[in-house]
Scaffold this motif. Structure first.
Motif, mmCIF file in Angstrom:
data_model
loop_
_atom_site.group_PDB
_atom_site.id
_atom_site.type_symbol
_atom_site.label_atom_id
_atom_site.label_comp_id
_atom_site.label_asym_id
_atom_site.label_seq_id
_atom_site.Cartn_x
_atom_site.Cartn_y
_atom_site.Cartn_z
ATOM 1 N N SER A 109 0.829 -1.211 0.000
ATOM 2 C CA SER A 109 0.000 0.000 0.000
ATOM 3 C C SER A 109 0.861 1.257 0.000
ATOM 4 N N ASP A 110 1.944 1.242 0.776
ATOM 5 C CA ASP A 110 2.808 2.406 0.844
ATOM 6 C C ASP A 110 3.477 2.668 -0.509
ATOM 7 N N SER A 111 3.906 1.618 -1.185
ATOM 8 C CA SER A 111 4.502 1.782 -2.523
ATOM 9 C C SER A 111 3.484 2.353 -3.499
ATOM 10 N N GLN A 112 2.260 1.832 -3.428
ATOM 11 C CA GLN A 112 1.200 2.318 -4.305
ATOM 12 C C GLN A 112 0.886 3.784 -4.005
ATOM 13 N N ARG A 121 3.525 10.606 -6.579
ATOM 14 C CA ARG A 121 4.522 11.095 -7.548
ATOM 15 C C ARG A 121 3.895 11.398 -8.908
ATOM 16 N N SER A 122 2.873 10.604 -9.276
ATOM 17 C CA SER A 122 2.236 10.824 -10.582
ATOM 18 C C SER A 122 1.228 11.976 -10.540
ATOM 19 N N GLY A 123 1.012 12.534 -9.350
ATOM 20 C CA GLY A 123 0.110 13.673 -9.226
ATOM 21 C C GLY A 123 -1.335 13.299 -8.937
ATOM 22 N N ASP A 124 -1.613 12.010 -8.758
ATOM 23 C CA ASP A 124 -2.986 11.574 -8.468
ATOM 24 C C ASP A 124 -3.203 11.603 -6.957
ATOM 25 N N HIS A 125 -3.346 12.809 -6.432
ATOM 26 C CA HIS A 125 -3.448 12.988 -4.987
ATOM 27 C C HIS A 125 -4.758 12.454 -4.424
ATOM 28 N N GLY A 127 0.844 10.965 8.323
ATOM 29 C CA GLY A 127 0.633 12.412 8.292
ATOM 30 C C GLY A 127 1.837 13.142 7.753
ATOM 31 N N ARG A 128 3.024 12.726 8.164
ATOM 32 C CA ARG A 128 4.253 13.353 7.655
ATOM 33 C C ARG A 128 4.427 13.035 6.182
ATOM 34 N N SER A 129 4.113 11.815 5.788
ATOM 35 C CA SER A 129 4.246 11.423 4.381
ATOM 36 C C SER A 129 3.294 12.229 3.527
ATOM 37 N N LEU A 130 2.097 12.479 4.029
ATOM 38 C CA LEU A 130 1.138 13.278 3.288
ATOM 39 C C LEU A 130 1.692 14.674 3.031
ATOM 40 N N GLY A 131 2.293 15.260 4.066
ATOM 41 C CA GLY A 131 2.863 16.590 3.905
ATOM 42 C C GLY A 131 3.977 16.621 2.880
ATOM 43 N N ARG A 132 4.851 15.613 2.883
ATOM 44 C CA ARG A 132 5.947 15.555 1.904
ATOM 45 C C ARG A 132 5.397 15.345 0.499
#
Length: 122
Positions: free
Chosen positions: A47-50, A56-60, A113-118
């Motif tokens: 899930s984390d890789s996905q 990265r592809s911009g599909d937030h 939460g931190r990953s979301l911010g990055r």
């Protein structure tokens, strides 16, 4: 259950069942937690890789949905202290570089939460 024994099946209750050397069935509650910890880590890593690839592809939007599912996985640990305890020794496999001393569930949610911010460039 001995290491290396194959599990014959898993009951709906979550108990692992193996066949003993005498043909009898053995029920091992601990075995399912070992399997569950391996499965949790595999699912978390996938899930984390996905999530990262989507970000990265911009599909937030899709990335956010995967993140929400991961947050649900993390919160689910609160209901299974034995699984959380087993996973506590495997935090690096879950992508955690440090622990806060709080529950693993909270550490994983904080990490998300931190990953979301990055991912959003914040």
């Amino acid at each position: 259950m001995e290491r290396g024994e194959e599990i014959d099946f898993i009951l709906d209750s979550g108990l692992a069942v193996t066949r003993g050397t005498d043909g009898s069935f053995l029920i091992d509650e601990g075995g399912i937690h070992r399997i569950s910890s391996d499965r949790f880590i595999a699912d978390w890593q996938s899930s984390d890789s996905q999530r990262q690839a989507l970000s990265r592809s911009g599909d937030h939007n899709a990335s956010g949905k995967v993140r929400e599912a991961m947050a649900g996985m993390a919160k689910g640990l609160e209901r299974d202290p034995q699984l959380e305890s087993l996973l506590r020794n495997r935090t690096q496999e879950l992508g955690l570089s440090s622990q806060s001393g709080q529950s693993l569930s909270q550490d994983l949610q904080r990490h998300l939460g931190r990953s979301l911010g990055r991912g959003l460039g914040l």
